[in-house]
Design a protein around this motif. Structure first.
Motif, PDB file in Angstrom:
ATOM      1  N   GLN A  65     -11.689   6.570  13.326  1.00  7.90           N
ATOM      2  CA  GLN A  65     -10.769   7.245  12.216  1.00  7.90           C
ATOM      3  C   GLN A  65     -11.789   7.555  11.149  1.00  7.90           C
ATOM      4  O   GLN A  65     -11.620   8.518  10.418  1.00  7.90           O
ATOM      5  CB  GLN A  65      -9.682   6.578  11.925  1.00  7.90           C
ATOM      6  N   ARG A  76       6.190   7.550  12.465  1.00  8.89           N
ATOM      7  CA  ARG A  76       7.759   7.290  12.444  1.00  8.89           C
ATOM      8  C   ARG A  76       8.522   8.448  12.724  1.00  8.89           C
ATOM      9  O   ARG A  76       9.396   8.543  13.383  1.00  8.89           O
ATOM     10  CB  ARG A  76       8.326   6.472  11.365  1.00  8.89           C
ATOM     11  N   ALA A  90       1.480  -2.235  17.702  1.00  8.79           N
ATOM     12  CA  ALA A  90       0.011  -1.786  18.194  1.00  8.79           C
ATOM     13  C   ALA A  90      -0.414  -0.566  17.460  1.00  8.79           C
ATOM     14  O   ALA A  90       0.580   0.204  17.199  1.00  8.79           O
ATOM     15  CB  ALA A  90      -0.062  -1.666  19.579  1.00  8.79           C
ATOM     16  N   ARG A 135       0.198  -7.052  14.023  1.00 10.36           N
ATOM     17  CA  ARG A 135       0.125  -5.812  13.096  1.00 10.36           C
ATOM     18  C   ARG A 135      -1.160  -6.554  11.946  1.00 10.36           C
ATOM     19  O   ARG A 135      -2.103  -6.078  11.655  1.00 10.36           O
ATOM     20  CB  ARG A 135       1.029  -5.193  12.240  1.00 10.36           C
ATOM     21  N   VAL A 156      -1.669   3.160  17.209  1.00  9.99           N
ATOM     22  CA  VAL A 156      -1.176   4.486  18.123  1.00  9.99           C
ATOM     23  C   VAL A 156      -2.688   4.986  18.489  1.00  9.99           C
ATOM     24  O   VAL A 156      -3.582   4.958  17.522  1.00  9.99           O
ATOM     25  CB  VAL A 156      -0.333   5.372  17.206  1.00  9.99           C
ATOM     26  N   LEU A 185       4.764   1.880  18.050  1.00  7.04           N
ATOM     27  CA  LEU A 185       5.321   1.195  16.928  1.00  7.04           C
ATOM     28  C   LEU A 185       6.158  -0.081  16.895  1.00  7.04           C
ATOM     29  O   LEU A 185       5.762  -0.805  16.155  1.00  7.04           O
ATOM     30  CB  LEU A 185       6.227   2.409  16.092  1.00  7.04           C
ATOM     31  N   LYS A 228       0.863  -1.105   0.073  1.00  3.33           N
ATOM     32  CA  LYS A 228       0.013  -0.039   0.030  1.00  3.33           C
ATOM     33  C   LYS A 228       0.762   1.253  -0.088  1.00  3.33           C
ATOM     34  O   LYS A 228       0.678   2.145  -0.763  1.00  3.33           O
ATOM     35  CB  LYS A 228      -0.871   0.046   1.260  1.00  3.33           C
ATOM     36  N   GLY A 286      -2.776   3.957   5.022  1.00  2.00           N
ATOM     37  CA  GLY A 286      -2.787   3.485   6.503  1.00  2.00           C
ATOM     38  C   GLY A 286      -3.768   4.370   7.269  1.00  2.00           C
ATOM     39  O   GLY A 286      -3.702   4.200   8.527  1.00  2.00           O
ATOM     40  N   ARG A 331      -7.887   3.322  10.039  1.00  2.00           N
ATOM     41  CA  ARG A 331      -7.587   2.106  10.385  1.00  2.00           C
ATOM     42  C   ARG A 331      -8.522   1.514  11.499  1.00  2.00           C
ATOM     43  O   ARG A 331      -8.878   0.542  11.929  1.00  2.00           O
ATOM     44  CB  ARG A 331      -6.297   2.015  11.063  1.00  2.00           C
ATOM     45  N   THR A 365      -0.027   7.591   7.319  1.00  2.00           N
ATOM     46  CA  THR A 365       0.271   7.905   8.877  1.00  2.00           C
ATOM     47  C   THR A 365       1.562   7.040   9.263  1.00  2.00           C
ATOM     48  O   THR A 365       1.914   7.464  10.569  1.00  2.00           O
ATOM     49  CB  THR A 365      -1.142   7.338   9.500  1.00  2.00           C
TER      50      THR A 365
HETATM   51  P1  AMP Z   1       2.444   1.131   8.601  1.00  2.00           P
HETATM   52  O1  AMP Z   1       3.490   1.735   7.767  1.00  2.00           O
HETATM   53  O2  AMP Z   1       1.213   1.874   7.626  1.00  2.00           O
HETATM   54  O3  AMP Z   1       2.410  -0.008   8.469  1.00  2.00           O
HETATM   55  O4  AMP Z   1       2.246   1.704   9.921  1.00  2.00           O
HETATM   56  C1  AMP Z   1       3.089   1.458  11.059  1.00  2.00           C
HETATM   57  C2  AMP Z   1       2.468   1.603  12.437  1.00  2.00           C
HETATM   58  O5  AMP Z   1       2.268   2.755  12.611  1.00  2.00           O
HETATM   59  C3  AMP Z   1       1.342   0.634  12.765  1.00  2.00           C
HETATM   60  O6  AMP Z   1       1.706  -0.609  13.101  1.00  2.00           O
HETATM   61  C4  AMP Z   1       0.935   1.469  13.922  1.00  2.00           C
HETATM   62  O7  AMP Z   1       1.742   1.147  15.110  1.00  2.00           O
HETATM   63  C5  AMP Z   1       1.104   2.945  13.332  1.00  2.00           C
HETATM   64  N1  AMP Z   1      -0.329   3.321  12.897  1.00  2.00           N
HETATM   65  C6  AMP Z   1      -0.282   3.826  11.477  1.00  2.00           C
HETATM   66  N2  AMP Z   1      -1.243   4.070  10.905  1.00  2.00           N
HETATM   67  C7  AMP Z   1      -2.077   4.248  12.061  1.00  2.00           C
HETATM   68  C8  AMP Z   1      -3.516   4.508  12.205  1.00  2.00           C
HETATM   69  N3  AMP Z   1      -4.120   5.031  11.258  1.00  2.00           N
HETATM   70  N4  AMP Z   1      -3.871   4.438  13.370  1.00  2.00           N
HETATM   71  C9  AMP Z   1      -2.952   3.936  14.592  1.00  2.00           C
HETATM   72  N5  AMP Z   1      -1.902   3.660  14.425  1.00  2.00           N
HETATM   73  C10 AMP Z   1      -1.334   3.812  13.288  1.00  2.00           C
END
Ligand code: AMP
Length: 218
Positions: free
Chosen positions: A94, A40, A61, A166, A63, A57, A17, A87, A90, A35
């Motif tokens: 949201q 990050r 889990a 995740r 956030v 992260l 994605k 992202g 989720r 996101t």
């Molecule tokens: P990703 O890079 O999209 O896989 O996101 C990495 C991590 O960021 C996820 O495992 C969550 O810990 C956090 N994260 C990203 N997007 C969200 C979101 N919309 N809501 C909550 N946590 C998020």
């Protein structure tokens, strides 16, 4: 373009994605709003807020919504032409926040089986210097970046336990959101097991089909 265009790309971790959202945003001159990337970046700070985000992260889990929603609202304000959301959303809360911020034109789900997603996450490496993404051969922990020669390592949350957490969070919290988007006639499925270019072509086709004013420019 007479009004902003907003697309959400949703899919299991490892479905590509991030790559597809970036390609689509470049093609249509939209803002790529990831996101994961925003969080990050926040997590690299020194304060206690950064430390809390790092904890989520690294554990794989979600956030808390309040943190993520604030970052998204700010990024949307800086993107008048529209966004490709990567992202986000989720969780059901949201979805409501996003509905108040923008009018979504299309939601793309990148379909990929859980077993294939896990295999891709185990092989994924990210360049510490330029953020490029590549696949490592089985058994190799660190590889060299083909773009910049930097060292490519596994993301903390791609290690087996966090990766499984995740994927589980995706199935429990995110997948149910898709039914709501389907009822609203916004959802398009794309087969993410195809090569990157074929997925990108299907994604672009889905967006252009739902936004006919783009058909001549894309
Ligand atoms: P990703 O890079 O999209 O896989 O996101 C990495 C991590 O960021 C996820 O495992 C969550 O810990 C956090 N994260 C990203 N997007 C969200 C979101 N919309 N809501 C909550 N946590 C998020």
């Amino acid at each position: 373009m007479d009004r902003p265009l907003n697309v959400a790309v949703i899919g299991r971790q490892g479905s590509g994605k991030g790559t597809q959202a970036r390609l689509l945003s470049e093609r249509l001159a939209l803002t790529h709003l990831s996101t994961g990337d925003l969080l990050r970046r926040e997590a690299t700070g020194n304060g206690s807020a950064a430390e809390v985000i790092r904890g989520y992260l690294e554990a794989g889990a979600l956030v808390p919504d309040a943190v993520v929603d604030g970052l998204v609202a700010r990024a949307v304000r800086e993107a008048p032409a529209g966004c490709v959301f990567d992202g986000y959303p989720r969780t059901p809360a949201q979805v409501d926040v996003l509905d108040r911020l923008v009018r979504l034109d299309v939601v793309i789900e990148l379909d990929l089986r859980s077993s294939e997603a896990l295999a891709r996450l185990a092989a994924r490496r990210v360049c510490m210097r330029c953020d490029a993404i590549d696949r490592a051969p089985l058994g190799r922990e660190t590889i060299t970046c083909r773009s910049c020669g930097g060292s490519m390592v596994r993301r903390h949350d791609d290690h087996a336990q966090a990766a499984m957490r995740r994927l589980d969070a995706y199935d429990r919290a995110t997948a149910p959101l898709l039914a709501a988007y389907e009822r609203r006639g916004l959802l398009v499925h794309v087969d993410a097991a195809q090569p990157v270019d074929a997925v990108a072509a299907d994604v672009l086709h889905a967006v252009v089909t739902t936004s006919p004013s783009l058909a001549t420019s894309a």
